[in-house]
Design a protein around this motif. Structure first.
Motif, PDB file in Angstrom:
ATOM      1  N   GLY A  14     -61.033 146.440  43.021  1.00 31.22           N
ATOM      2  CA  GLY A  14     -60.309 147.719  43.153  1.00 31.22           C
ATOM      3  C   GLY A  14     -60.142 148.207  44.580  1.00 31.22           C
ATOM      4  O   GLY A  14     -60.126 149.412  44.829  1.00 31.22           O
ATOM      5  N   ILE A  15     -60.038 147.287  45.547  1.00 31.68           N
ATOM      6  CA  ILE A  15     -59.909 147.740  46.931  1.00 31.68           C
ATOM      7  C   ILE A  15     -58.500 148.276  47.201  1.00 31.68           C
ATOM      8  O   ILE A  15     -57.542 147.915  46.530  1.00 31.68           O
ATOM      9  CB  ILE A  15     -60.245 146.630  47.954  1.00 31.68           C
ATOM     10  CG1 ILE A  15     -59.474 145.342  47.622  1.00 31.68           C
ATOM     11  CG2 ILE A  15     -61.727 146.400  48.027  1.00 31.68           C
ATOM     12  CD1 ILE A  15     -59.551 144.313  48.713  1.00 31.68           C
ATOM     13  N   GLU A  16     -58.415 149.123  48.237  1.00 29.95           N
ATOM     14  CA  GLU A  16     -57.138 149.726  48.587  1.00 29.95           C
ATOM     15  C   GLU A  16     -56.192 148.689  49.177  1.00 29.95           C
ATOM     16  O   GLU A  16     -56.620 147.654  49.673  1.00 29.95           O
ATOM     17  CB  GLU A  16     -57.361 150.804  49.657  1.00 29.95           C
ATOM     18  CG  GLU A  16     -58.129 152.013  49.186  1.00 29.95           C
ATOM     19  CD  GLU A  16     -58.438 152.924  50.369  1.00 29.95           C
ATOM     20  OE1 GLU A  16     -57.507 153.532  50.903  1.00 29.95           O
ATOM     21  OE2 GLU A  16     -59.619 152.998  50.757  1.00 29.95           O
ATOM     22  N   ARG A  17     -54.913 149.077  49.161  1.00 30.72           N
ATOM     23  CA  ARG A  17     -53.885 148.175  49.684  1.00 30.72           C
ATOM     24  C   ARG A  17     -54.181 147.763  51.125  1.00 30.72           C
ATOM     25  O   ARG A  17     -54.022 146.609  51.513  1.00 30.72           O
ATOM     26  CB  ARG A  17     -52.515 148.859  49.602  1.00 30.72           C
ATOM     27  CG  ARG A  17     -51.390 147.982  50.133  1.00 30.72           C
ATOM     28  CD  ARG A  17     -50.034 148.654  49.998  1.00 30.72           C
ATOM     29  NE  ARG A  17     -49.821 149.682  51.014  1.00 30.72           N
ATOM     30  CZ  ARG A  17     -48.696 150.379  51.136  1.00 30.72           C
ATOM     31  NH1 ARG A  17     -47.698 150.181  50.286  1.00 30.72           N
ATOM     32  NH2 ARG A  17     -48.560 151.297  52.080  1.00 30.72           N
ATOM     33  N   HIS A  39     -56.934 147.349  52.687  1.00 29.58           N
ATOM     34  CA  HIS A  39     -57.950 146.301  52.788  1.00 29.58           C
ATOM     35  C   HIS A  39     -57.412 144.978  52.285  1.00 29.58           C
ATOM     36  O   HIS A  39     -57.650 143.920  52.885  1.00 29.58           O
ATOM     37  CB  HIS A  39     -59.213 146.713  52.030  1.00 29.58           C
ATOM     38  CG  HIS A  39     -59.931 147.849  52.689  1.00 29.58           C
ATOM     39  ND1 HIS A  39     -60.234 149.016  52.033  1.00 29.58           N
ATOM     40  CD2 HIS A  39     -60.349 147.995  53.960  1.00 29.58           C
ATOM     41  CE1 HIS A  39     -60.837 149.836  52.889  1.00 29.58           C
ATOM     42  NE2 HIS A  39     -60.915 149.236  54.059  1.00 29.58           N
ATOM     43  N   GLN A  40     -56.656 145.027  51.206  1.00 31.10           N
ATOM     44  CA  GLN A  40     -56.038 143.789  50.698  1.00 31.10           C
ATOM     45  C   GLN A  40     -55.196 143.120  51.764  1.00 31.10           C
ATOM     46  O   GLN A  40     -55.289 141.922  51.990  1.00 31.10           O
ATOM     47  CB  GLN A  40     -55.110 144.118  49.522  1.00 31.10           C
ATOM     48  CG  GLN A  40     -55.815 144.269  48.200  1.00 31.10           C
ATOM     49  CD  GLN A  40     -54.809 144.567  47.100  1.00 31.10           C
ATOM     50  OE1 GLN A  40     -53.647 144.169  47.171  1.00 31.10           O
ATOM     51  NE2 GLN A  40     -55.259 145.273  46.085  1.00 31.10           N
ATOM     52  N   ARG A  41     -54.371 143.937  52.438  1.00 38.31           N
ATOM     53  CA  ARG A  41     -53.464 143.375  53.433  1.00 38.31           C
ATOM     54  C   ARG A  41     -54.244 142.804  54.613  1.00 38.31           C
ATOM     55  O   ARG A  41     -53.908 141.762  55.162  1.00 38.31           O
ATOM     56  CB  ARG A  41     -52.464 144.430  53.907  1.00 38.31           C
ATOM     57  CG  ARG A  41     -51.542 144.928  52.787  1.00 38.31           C
ATOM     58  CD  ARG A  41     -50.532 145.937  53.293  1.00 38.31           C
ATOM     59  NE  ARG A  41     -49.481 145.327  54.097  1.00 38.31           N
ATOM     60  CZ  ARG A  41     -49.220 145.640  55.354  1.00 38.31           C
ATOM     61  NH1 ARG A  41     -49.933 146.553  55.973  1.00 38.31           N
ATOM     62  NH2 ARG A  41     -48.252 145.034  56.002  1.00 38.31           N
ATOM     63  N   LEU A  42     -55.308 143.523  55.013  1.00 39.30           N
ATOM     64  CA  LEU A  42     -56.127 143.068  56.138  1.00 39.30           C
ATOM     65  C   LEU A  42     -56.837 141.754  55.788  1.00 39.30           C
ATOM     66  O   LEU A  42     -56.818 140.789  56.566  1.00 39.30           O
ATOM     67  CB  LEU A  42     -57.147 144.148  56.504  1.00 39.30           C
ATOM     68  CG  LEU A  42     -58.103 143.839  57.646  1.00 39.30           C
ATOM     69  CD1 LEU A  42     -57.325 143.762  58.958  1.00 39.30           C
ATOM     70  CD2 LEU A  42     -59.183 144.905  57.767  1.00 39.30           C
ATOM     71  N   PHE A  43     -57.436 141.683  54.599  1.00 32.49           N
ATOM     72  CA  PHE A  43     -58.171 140.476  54.200  1.00 32.49           C
ATOM     73  C   PHE A  43     -57.213 139.302  54.057  1.00 32.49           C
ATOM     74  O   PHE A  43     -57.544 138.166  54.404  1.00 32.49           O
ATOM     75  CB  PHE A  43     -58.925 140.713  52.879  1.00 32.49           C
ATOM     76  CG  PHE A  43     -59.979 141.794  52.959  1.00 32.49           C
ATOM     77  CD1 PHE A  43     -60.459 142.231  54.190  1.00 32.49           C
ATOM     78  CD2 PHE A  43     -60.496 142.368  51.804  1.00 32.49           C
ATOM     79  CE1 PHE A  43     -61.426 143.229  54.268  1.00 32.49           C
ATOM     80  CE2 PHE A  43     -61.475 143.362  51.881  1.00 32.49           C
ATOM     81  CZ  PHE A  43     -61.928 143.797  53.104  1.00 32.49           C
ATOM     82  N   GLU A  44     -56.028 139.588  53.545  1.00 31.05           N
ATOM     83  CA  GLU A  44     -55.028 138.535  53.391  1.00 31.05           C
ATOM     84  C   GLU A  44     -54.656 137.944  54.753  1.00 31.05           C
ATOM     85  O   GLU A  44     -54.550 136.739  54.924  1.00 31.05           O
ATOM     86  CB  GLU A  44     -53.791 139.129  52.693  1.00 31.05           C
ATOM     87  CG  GLU A  44     -52.795 138.118  52.157  1.00 31.05           C
ATOM     88  CD  GLU A  44     -53.445 137.019  51.333  1.00 31.05           C
ATOM     89  OE1 GLU A  44     -53.270 135.849  51.742  1.00 31.05           O
ATOM     90  OE2 GLU A  44     -54.130 137.309  50.323  1.00 31.05           O
ATOM     91  N   LEU A  45     -54.502 138.845  55.733  1.00 32.96           N
ATOM     92  CA  LEU A  45     -54.143 138.393  57.080  1.00 32.96           C
ATOM     93  C   LEU A  45     -55.268 137.537  57.672  1.00 32.96           C
ATOM     94  O   LEU A  45     -55.012 136.490  58.281  1.00 32.96           O
ATOM     95  CB  LEU A  45     -53.858 139.608  57.978  1.00 32.96           C
ATOM     96  CG  LEU A  45     -53.427 139.286  59.408  1.00 32.96           C
ATOM     97  CD1 LEU A  45     -52.052 138.633  59.435  1.00 32.96           C
ATOM     98  CD2 LEU A  45     -53.406 140.549  60.278  1.00 32.96           C
TER      99      LEU A  45
END
Lengths: 145, 480
Positions: B262-265, B267-273
């Motif tokens: 349930g992480i925020e967008r 964080h998702q974008r940062l981890f993806e990068l």
């Protein structure tokens, strides 16, 4: 950096062209009202079709100080606005947020699924006469230090 | 301490009682002192000028204004500095209501207590400029520098010590944006890509001639714990001519099933990068910037001249010790709050008392009675507020500071409206003159500003900063 400026410029130019053309066709520039709702306050300004929401704040000298600190160069997120569903849906279809804008929105307090940067949202002909957007503001519990 | 403060504060109180009859029919404009001319101070001024009839005196420690906008924001982020245009406009449009006093050290040239006596309200917005120290054996070795010292150096702060850049390996400790800024400025600098920015020429030359071609960014915790913001991280990955990558050992931790639920967008974008840039096949470019995680600094080893040659870390994944050779070590561990002399401070006792009533309290920070107000003795009629990093710690980007400042200005104007001011407070301009404090006014800053832009133009740069201001503050120059 120059490349980035060019990119911003060309992006604005590309977006602008149809607006200018339409304005010529109407032979009159339409004016609309933008209502910025921040906490329990409302700030109301007028803008022409083609103006960004940031332009409206600046041109009307609205009491949203610090809004647009980087002057619309996609370098900060101080002009963060939350659009209503219909408004967001249209912008997301015709003028979606690019990677740069999303990166900046990631830093914005109270970011929502309908968040955008005001410098990237232009007044369009098919907008209602009064456009309403929300501007997040600090609401801190006064007791906590 | 409290008794002393009451005595000091009682002076204006008794003075105002004497004057009450004379001025009671006039609406007196409050006089406000703002300590610090960085974003926190200037955004507060912006709102105050709109919301209240106050007269404002802004005090700045440096000879030139705007704090971290000038001396913190990275030189390749010139657009962020556009907010200066808005700040400058305040001094033009409200020249009768706002005055700038640069090169004035509150606590030395003028005491905090003197501000209390001479203003109706004080806004502390002086940031937090003390860098958290690296406490590792060997940290006194030559060329072990703090991130803030390195940032100060490339941004042209007067008297900053030049780092030695003649070794091919550099290590940066820390997983926040200061670490990223340092890495990116080195990366761009050695490629000569900062030539149009406001990095002073001699410092630019040092960067361009730097021998650095290996940078290691070392974090104590894991890749999901980083404090990087995505924009800055992406910029490092995009520096052409440098291969910037996440160590292969971090691959597993960055798999999406390892992300918290349930992480925020953001964080998702940062981890993806981060995940996208895990090293695949072997390194290719000759210049490399590697992100390493789960390394705890153990020791700094120096060569026979006392200069850093190696950082010894413990890899908490493998429990092995590792040695990272380096000729430059930059540690970016964040900033510590500091409290100006005379400003109420949280000590051990206050913290115990406040925690009893469920209030947060950190020892050694400004004592606040709520989110905006500094806790002053009740006899003191001057209201004191704090905003920005000095009040709430060094965190966030310009938007948080801007929002806090707008809110503190709202609080101040509401508070001041409710008080019937009894006398016009004098401010401290005359006091500074009587002490021959060579302050730099806004008019003088504009001369410096114009001269810097002019010097820049000759070199094809946005600005060529002065790194010494003696000519503007020498005894020979007239007192403002």
């Amino acid at each position: 950096m120059l490349a980035r400026r060019l990119l911003i410029f060309s992006r604005q130019f590309v977006n602008f062209t149809p607006v200018i053309r339409r304005q010529f066709a109407d032979s009159a520039s339409q004016t609309k009202t933008v209502k910025f709702i921040s906490g329990n306050k409302e700030f109301i300004g007028k803008g022409k079709v083609g103006d960004t929401l940031l332009d409206v704040v600046v041109n009307n000298d609205l009491d949203l100080d610090g809004f647009g600190a980087c002057e619309g160069t996609l370098a900060c997120c101080t002009c963060h606005v939350i659009l209503n569903e219909k408004h967001f849906e249209r912008e997301d279809r015709t003028n979606p947020a690019g990677e740069e804008e999303l990166d900046l929105l990631d830093l914005a307090p109270e970011v929502s699924d309908r968040s955008r940067l005001g410098c990237q949202i232009k007044i369009m002909e098919d907008d209602p006469e009064v456009i309403e957007v929300r501007v997040p503001s600090v609401t801190k519990d006064q007791r906590s230090a | 301490m409290i008794i002393r403060r009451i005595v000091i504060c009682s002076r204006p109180v008794s003075a105002c009682l004497q004057n009450a009859r004379t001025f009671s029919n006039h609406k007196i404009a409050p006089r406000i002192a703002v300590v610090g001319s960085g974003p926190a101070g200037m955004f507060t001024c912006t709102s105050l000028l709109r919301k209240s009839p106050a007269h404002i005196d802004v005090f700045e420690y440096s000879p030139v204004p705007y704090g971290l906008v000038r001396y913190g924001v990275a030189p390749d982020h010139q657009e962020v500095k556009n907010c200066i245009n808005g700040f400058d406009k305040l001094f033009v449009n409200h020249s009768d209501r706002i005055k700038l006093f640069c090169n004035v050290k509150v606590g030395q040239d003028v005491a905090f207590d003197e501000l209390v006596s001479n203003y109706d309200a004080i806004v502390l917005a002086y940031g937090s400029y003390r860098q958290r120290k690296l406490q590792t054996p060997g940290d006194k070795s030559t060329n072990v520098v703090s991130g803030s010292d390195f940032v100060a150096w490339y941004n042209g702060v007067p008297n900053s010590k030049a780092p030695l850049l003649d070794n091919s390996e550099a290590v940066i400790i820390g997983n926040g944006n200061v670490a990223l800024d340092c890495a990116r400025i080195i990366s761009l600098g050695v490629l000569g890509k900062l030539n149009e920015t406001d990095v002073p020429l001699e410092r630019l030359k040092l960067l361009e001639n730097a021998a650095i071609n290996r940078i290691k960014i070392v974090g104590r915790r894991g890749p999901l714990d980083v404090s990087f913001t995505i924009k800055e991280l992406r910029e490092q990955f995009r520096v052409e001519g440098w291969q910037s990558y996440i160590e292969a050992a971090a691959r597993e931790e960055l798999e999406p099933e390892k992300w918290p639920a349930g992480i925020e967008r953001k964080h998702q974008r940062l981890f993806e990068l981060l995940r996208k840039h895990v090293l695949g096949s072997g390194p290719t470019d000759d210049k490399q910037c590697e992100f390493l995680f789960r390394r705890v600094s153990k020791e700094i080893k120096a060569d026979e001249n006392g200069r850093v040659k190696e950082l010894i870390v413990e890899n908490t994944r493998t429990k092995q010790r590792e040695a990272f050779p380096c000729g430059l070590l930059i540690y970016c561990l964040g900033y510590e709050s500091m409290v100006l002399d005379g400003v109420p401070k949280n000590d051990k006792v206050t913290c115990i008392l406040r925690k009893r009533v469920n209030m947060s309290c950190f020892e050694g920070t400004i004592a606040m009675s709520d989110y905006w107000r500094v806790s002053m003795p009740s006899a003191c009629s001057t209201r004191v507020y704090a905003t920005g990093w000095c009040a709430h710690g060094p965190q966030g980007v310009i938007v948080q500071t801007q929002q806090q400042s707008a809110a503190v200005a709202e609080t101040i104007s509401t508070d001041l409206e409710q008080i019937q001011l009894q006398e016009q407070k004098p401010g401290v301009a005359d006091l500074l003159k009587s002490r021959s404090v060579r302050y730099i006014s806004w008019e003088k800053w504009k001369q410096i500003d114009e001269a810097e832009k002019e010097r820049g133009k000759l070199q094809g740069k946005v600005r060529e900063k002065f790194t010494a201001f003696d000519q503007f503050v020498s005894d020979k120059s007239p007192v403002n």
